[in-house]
Design a protein around this motif. Structure first.
Motif, PDB file in Angstrom:
ATOM      1  N   ASN A  96      -5.128  -2.973  -6.828  1.00 49.80           N
ATOM      2  CA  ASN A  96      -4.388  -2.021  -6.008  1.00 49.80           C
ATOM      3  C   ASN A  96      -3.771  -2.717  -4.804  1.00 49.80           C
ATOM      4  N   ALA A  97      -4.563  -3.545  -4.135  1.00 51.12           N
ATOM      5  CA  ALA A  97      -4.065  -4.237  -2.942  1.00 51.12           C
ATOM      6  C   ALA A  97      -2.902  -5.155  -3.285  1.00 51.12           C
ATOM      7  N   LEU A  98      -3.004  -5.853  -4.420  1.00 48.72           N
ATOM      8  CA  LEU A  98      -1.899  -6.721  -4.836  1.00 48.72           C
ATOM      9  C   LEU A  98      -0.657  -5.902  -5.186  1.00 48.72           C
ATOM     10  N   PHE A 187      -6.655   9.687   1.205  1.00 49.37           N
ATOM     11  CA  PHE A 187      -7.758  10.561   1.585  1.00 49.37           C
ATOM     12  C   PHE A 187      -8.931   9.668   1.963  1.00 49.37           C
ATOM     13  N   ALA A 188      -9.466   9.892   3.167  1.00 45.15           N
ATOM     14  CA  ALA A 188     -10.599   9.082   3.614  1.00 45.15           C
ATOM     15  C   ALA A 188     -11.811   9.359   2.738  1.00 45.15           C
ATOM     16  N   ARG A 189     -12.750   8.427   2.757  1.00 50.55           N
ATOM     17  CA  ARG A 189     -13.978   8.618   1.989  1.00 50.55           C
ATOM     18  C   ARG A 189     -14.704   9.866   2.480  1.00 50.55           C
ATOM     19  N   PRO A 190     -15.438  10.543   1.615  1.00 50.92           N
ATOM     20  CA  PRO A 190     -16.093  11.798   2.022  1.00 50.92           C
ATOM     21  C   PRO A 190     -17.012  11.650   3.227  1.00 50.92           C
ATOM     22  N   PHE A 191     -17.565  10.462   3.413  1.00 50.13           N
ATOM     23  CA  PHE A 191     -18.507  10.240   4.513  1.00 50.13           C
ATOM     24  C   PHE A 191     -17.812   9.755   5.787  1.00 50.13           C
ATOM     25  N   ILE A 192     -16.455   9.688   5.781  1.00 51.55           N
ATOM     26  CA  ILE A 192     -15.699   9.228   6.941  1.00 51.55           C
ATOM     27  C   ILE A 192     -15.077  10.436   7.633  1.00 51.55           C
ATOM     28  N   GLY A 193     -15.378  10.631   8.914  1.00 44.23           N
ATOM     29  CA  GLY A 193     -14.774  11.718   9.677  1.00 44.23           C
ATOM     30  C   GLY A 193     -13.348  11.378  10.081  1.00 44.23           C
ATOM     31  N   LEU A 235      -0.164  -7.398   4.102  1.00 40.42           N
ATOM     32  CA  LEU A 235      -0.654  -6.070   3.718  1.00 40.42           C
ATOM     33  C   LEU A 235      -1.795  -6.182   2.717  1.00 40.42           C
ATOM     34  N   THR A 236      -1.696  -7.100   1.756  1.00 38.56           N
ATOM     35  CA  THR A 236      -2.775  -7.283   0.783  1.00 38.56           C
ATOM     36  C   THR A 236      -4.063  -7.697   1.474  1.00 38.56           C
ATOM     37  N   GLY A 237      -3.963  -8.614   2.425  1.00 37.47           N
ATOM     38  CA  GLY A 237      -5.153  -9.053   3.150  1.00 37.47           C
ATOM     39  C   GLY A 237      -5.789  -7.932   3.953  1.00 37.47           C
ATOM     40  N   LEU A 238      -4.966  -7.105   4.603  1.00 36.94           N
ATOM     41  CA  LEU A 238      -5.506  -5.980   5.362  1.00 36.94           C
ATOM     42  C   LEU A 238      -6.159  -4.959   4.441  1.00 36.94           C
ATOM     43  N   ALA A 239      -5.546  -4.740   3.274  1.00 37.83           N
ATOM     44  CA  ALA A 239      -6.129  -3.798   2.320  1.00 37.83           C
ATOM     45  C   ALA A 239      -7.498  -4.272   1.847  1.00 37.83           C
ATOM     46  N   LEU A 240      -7.622  -5.574   1.580  1.00 34.48           N
ATOM     47  CA  LEU A 240      -8.877  -6.117   1.083  1.00 34.48           C
ATOM     48  C   LEU A 240      -9.952  -6.183   2.160  1.00 34.48           C
ATOM     49  N   SER A 241      -9.529  -6.305   3.425  1.00 30.44           N
ATOM     50  CA  SER A 241     -10.499  -6.545   4.491  1.00 30.44           C
ATOM     51  C   SER A 241     -10.952  -5.261   5.182  1.00 30.44           C
ATOM     52  N   GLY A 243      -9.277  -1.979   4.608  1.00 30.05           N
ATOM     53  CA  GLY A 243      -8.598  -0.804   4.081  1.00 30.05           C
ATOM     54  C   GLY A 243      -9.485   0.200   3.376  1.00 30.05           C
ATOM     55  N   TYR A 244     -10.723  -0.142   3.089  1.00 30.45           N
ATOM     56  CA  TYR A 244     -11.553   0.724   2.260  1.00 30.45           C
ATOM     57  C   TYR A 244     -11.829   2.098   2.870  1.00 30.45           C
ATOM     58  N   PRO A 245     -12.173   2.232   4.160  1.00 25.16           N
ATOM     59  CA  PRO A 245     -12.572   3.556   4.672  1.00 25.16           C
ATOM     60  C   PRO A 245     -11.535   4.653   4.451  1.00 25.16           C
TER      61      PRO A 245
END
Length: 329
Positions: A96-98, A187-193, A235-241, A243-245
């Motif tokens: 996805n990031a790539l 959409f943020a992860r369910p546990f992220i406010g 952008l790929t680096g930011l997504a991998l580092s 971007g998850y939340p």
């Protein structure tokens, strides 16, 4: 936007035509000179039409629209591919990031020479505040980017509609194991406010703008011809580092445009899901982009500018002393 060289003109002379340019010899016959002047006047009238003026005015915004559409089409396509191919889309995070990084690189290649390829309202706002982009152009950039993101998402859905049908049983879902709306709007992860998500989006966009300012700064260490590749990898680096939340929007147009497109199939719940999350990937990147640009300009450019000013003042004093000595001699 660069101004193209004026086209060459030809003046009819019986069966022959004479190529005229700045270096061509002007005809000695007065009637020929008069005919040539009339021809040039007619060419100017053709160029100075309402349609051509509108084309020149709209060129950067159309380039911005097209570049953003391609960027979002490729990015949403990457999301949809891994959503359909696996029930655990997180396992395809690198792909996805790539996809988003290569999509951004392609969009910058398409629009860079015409509009500057902002492809992001946060970047356009930062360039208006610190890099001289006229403020009057900012609303047009915003509209072009949002429209491009909307169209890109529509095209991505059109390409994957039949692939989604067996995946979710012809029932489009936002959440759950067969939810696919996240391939469009973030959409943020369910546990992220929403507060933590706002911070994540602001920090990520701030780093994105900080990197873009460094990559495009001719006085620093610019990427020059590799600028699109460098920005895509950024952008790929930011997504991998980081971007998850939140799913790394870092771009108000990239989220709101596809979200509006997704509302056609998933309903208005895409705007109210996760505590009316829609405002977060819009406000967070705009705020973070300004902070990132300010950090770069004040802590990187200002120090270099002071050194440049000192060198200029020394050079000016040396020149003045030399001129005084020459006058005395």
């Amino acid at each position: 936007m660069s101004t193209p060289a004026p086209p060459s003109h030809h003046v009819s002379e019986g069966k022959h035509s004479r190529h005229t340019s700045l270096f061509s010899k002007r005809p000695s016959n007065p009637s020929e000179r008069a005919g040539e002047e009339i021809e040039f006047a007619n060419q100017r009238k053709i160029r100075d039409t309402f349609i051509n003026r509108m084309r020149i005015f709209a060129a950067p915004y159309f380039a911005e629209f097209l570049g953003t559409a391609v960027f979002v089409l490729m990015g949403c396509g990457a999301n949809l591919t891994y959503t359909v191919l696996t029930t655990n889309a997180q396992s395809a995070w690198v792909g996805n990031a790539l996809g988003w990084g290569i999509g951004l690189m392609t969009g910058v290649f398409i629009a860079g020479g015409v509009s500057g390829a902002m492809l992001n309202p946060a970047v356009a706002l930062s360039f208006a505040g610190f890099r001289g982009l006229p403020w009057i152009q900012v609303p047009f950039y915003f509209l072009a980017e949002f429209a491009g993101a909307f169209v890109g998402a529509l095209l991505a859905y059109a390409c994957f509609a039949h692939s989604l049908d067996p995946f979710d049983g012809y029932h489009r879902q936002i959440n759950g194991p067969f939810g696919s709306a996240g391939a469009f709007g973030n959409f943020a992860r369910p546990f992220i406010g929403n507060g933590a998500a706002f911070l994540s989006e602001a920090v990520g966009t701030g780093l994105l703008v900080l990197g873009v300012f460094a990559i495009t700064d001719n006085n620093n260490f610019p990427a020059r011809s590799c600028t699109p590749l460098a920005i895509g990898l950024l952008l790929t680096g930011l997504a991998l580092s980081i971007g998850y939340p939140t799913g790394y929007s870092f771009n108000p147009a990239r989220d709101l445009g596809p979200r509006c497109a997704a509302a056609i199939w998933y309903g208005a719940a895409v705007f109210t899901n996760h505590g009316s999350y829609t405002w977060v990937p819009v406000a967070g990147p705009l705020a973070g982009g300004i902070v990132g640009a300010a950090v770069y300009e004040f802590f990187i450019v200002s120090k270099r500018a002071l050194v440049d000013e000192e060198m200029e003042s020394i050079s000016a004093s040396e020149r003045s002393s030399i001129s005084i000595e020459e006058r005395v001699q």
